[in-house]
Design a protein around this motif. Structure first.
Motif, short mmCIF file in Angstrom:
data_model
loop_
_atom_site.label_atom_id
_atom_site.label_comp_id
_atom_site.label_asym_id
_atom_site.label_seq_id
_atom_site.Cartn_x
_atom_site.Cartn_y
_atom_site.Cartn_z
N UNK A 148 24.88 48.51 39.11
CA UNK A 148 24.56 48.65 40.53
C UNK A 148 23.08 48.38 40.74
N UNK A 149 22.76 47.55 41.72
CA UNK A 149 21.37 47.27 42.08
C UNK A 149 21.17 47.58 43.56
N UNK A 150 20.01 48.15 43.87
CA UNK A 150 19.72 48.52 45.24
C UNK A 150 18.38 47.97 45.71
N UNK A 151 18.37 47.48 46.94
CA UNK A 151 17.14 47.01 47.58
C UNK A 151 17.04 47.67 48.94
N UNK A 195 16.23 49.54 42.78
CA UNK A 195 17.03 50.47 41.98
C UNK A 195 17.99 49.69 41.11
N UNK A 196 18.17 50.17 39.88
CA UNK A 196 19.21 49.60 39.01
C UNK A 196 19.86 50.73 38.21
N UNK A 197 21.20 50.71 38.19
CA UNK A 197 21.97 51.70 37.46
C UNK A 197 22.99 50.96 36.60
N UNK A 198 23.03 51.31 35.32
CA UNK A 198 24.05 50.79 34.40
C UNK A 198 24.79 51.98 33.81
N UNK A 199 26.11 51.91 33.84
CA UNK A 199 26.91 53.03 33.34
C UNK A 199 28.11 52.51 32.57
N UNK A 200 28.42 53.20 31.48
CA UNK A 200 29.60 52.92 30.69
C UNK A 200 30.35 54.23 30.50
N UNK A 201 31.49 54.35 31.19
CA UNK A 201 32.29 55.58 31.16
C UNK A 201 33.43 55.38 30.17
N UNK A 202 33.40 56.15 29.07
CA UNK A 202 34.42 55.97 28.04
C UNK A 202 35.77 56.51 28.47
N UNK A 203 35.78 57.58 29.25
CA UNK A 203 37.05 58.21 29.63
C UNK A 203 36.91 58.85 31.01
N UNK A 204 37.97 58.68 31.82
CA UNK A 204 38.02 59.32 33.13
C UNK A 204 38.67 60.70 33.08
#
Length: 395
Positions: A200-203, A170-179
């Motif tokens: 985030x990477x998952x094995x 698994x691989x997740x990439x996220x860019x959150x501009x505002x909380x």
């Protein structure tokens, strides 16, 4: 009761059935305001095959159905949806699953509910799944003008079946501009903001994933004007590996001072012993005109023997607490008025302490209390601790 999702057949459909065989379609129907086309649905000699498409299918009623929300007893939901999705599928089970599923946003949006709903501004949302030779490959992407973007890839290989014990990548990439939209998850008195970038990477397996990744946050801010908290210019750099979150940098400013922390802390029970050291330097924890507290101090947030422990010492450089003039005096809980009887005792929770608290607070030389006829400087120390029963004690 009636289905919340109206389904209507648009034209007669052919159904054929015989021993060991079933065939339906083609069929065209409306589901809520969307359309579903079943081009083929056939089962023969243990082999199941289906293909079709959907258009303008509203996500809101589907969500209500899956979560058990009914029309005549609506309950508040954290998300309001005008999102409509489309897609295609072509699947065969013989017995291994083979084929594809594709879903995508056609129009509409999601909004975080509340007194002031916050639209996410979705411009793209799609999911693609491919099944082949017992393996699953998937990808997803979400883009929103208000919050940012995220993408994910997934691979599952049978071991020996495609289930919770399959081999995971698994691989997740996220860019959150505002909380800011996520402030609705916090008490109403607080507002947050800032930006995050995460990988985030998952094995391992879906049942027991092994996660690793990095987290970077900038321009973090927490405002709670009702209580006087105003922290700004926050930043964090952290890495996750083996269930341990290692914080290399955490900093936030309050007034002319700052709060910093670094170290490691486990994110799951049974983690290894570790600690995160924190320090406050001239930190303006409260900064209202009638409530001002500036602190120095240091301590640790540790984990050992299956329990978190917050320990440290704090000293007030200055303090000013003014009670509202309209406050009325009330009797303490230990005061009983004759004829009224004693109030019932509050229930006491028993069991293990979720947090072992060991904090010492020094009022310093300039801590002033005003209100209800009182105007005085407070000096001395107070120790806060949790007992074995999980109750807070002071001395």
């Amino acid at each position: 009761g009636r289905s919340r999702i109206p389904i209507r057949l648009l034209a007669p459909v052919t159904i054929a059935a015989a021993p060991g065989e079933f065939r339906l379609g083609p069929a065209r129907l409306t589901v809520a305001s969307g359309r579903v086309a079943i081009d083929a649905l056939e089962w023969r000699a243990g082999r199941l095959a289906s293909r079709g498409s959907l258009t303008a299918l509203p996500l809101g009623p589907i969500h209500d159905l899956l979560t058990g929300r009914v029309a005549d007893r609506p309950e508040p939901t954290p998300i309001n949806s005008t999102l409509e999705i489309g897609g295609e599928w072509a699947l065969t089970a013989d017995p291994e699953l083979t084929g594809t599923v594709a879903l995508r946003r056609e129009r509409g949006d999601l909004a975080l509910a509340g007194a002031r709903p916050f639209p996410l501004g979705l411009t793209r949302s799609d999911v693609d799944l491919r099944f082949e030779a017992g393996r699953l490959r998937g990808r997803a992407r979400v883009e929103g003008s208000a919050v940012g973007e995220a993408s994910a890839t997934l691979a599952l290989d049978p071991a020996p079946r495609l289930d919770l014990d399959a081999t995971l990548a698994l691989r997740v990439d996220a860019s959150i501009r505002s909380l800011r939209p996520f402030a609705r998850l916090l008490p109403a008195v607080a507002e947050i903001d800032g930006a995050f970038v995460m990988r985030l990477e998952g094995r391992g397996t879906p049942r027991q994933p092994v996660l690793a990744g990095t987290l970077s946050g900038q321009r973090l801010r927490v405002d709670a004007p009702q209580v006087g908290v105003a922290l700004r210019d926050g930043r964090v750099e952290a890495a996750l590996s083996g269930g341990l979150l290692t914080v290399t940098t955490f900093e936030a400013r309050g007034g002319d001072g700052r709060f910093t922390a670094s170290g490691a802390i486990p994110l799951r029970p049974g983690g290894t012993a570790s600690s995160l050291r924190w320090q406050a330097e001239r930190l303006a924890l409260l900064s209202r005109p009638d409530r001002r507290v500036v602190l120095d101090g240091q301590g640790t947030l540790g984990f050992e023997r299956g329990q978190y422990r917050l320990a440290g010492k704090l000293r007030a450089r200055e303090g000013y607490i003014e009670f509202g003039r309209g406050n009325r005096a009330t009797l303490g809980e230990d005061v009983v008025v004759r004829g009224r009887g004693a109030p019932p005792p509050a229930p006491v929770a028993r069991g293990e302490r979720a947090l072992d608290l060991q904090l010492e607070f020094d009022f310093g030389d300039a801590f002033r209390l005003i209100g209800s006829g009182l105007d005085t400087l407070v000096r001395g120390r107070v120790a806060l601790a949790t007992t074995d029963g999980g109750q807070l004690s002071t001395r």
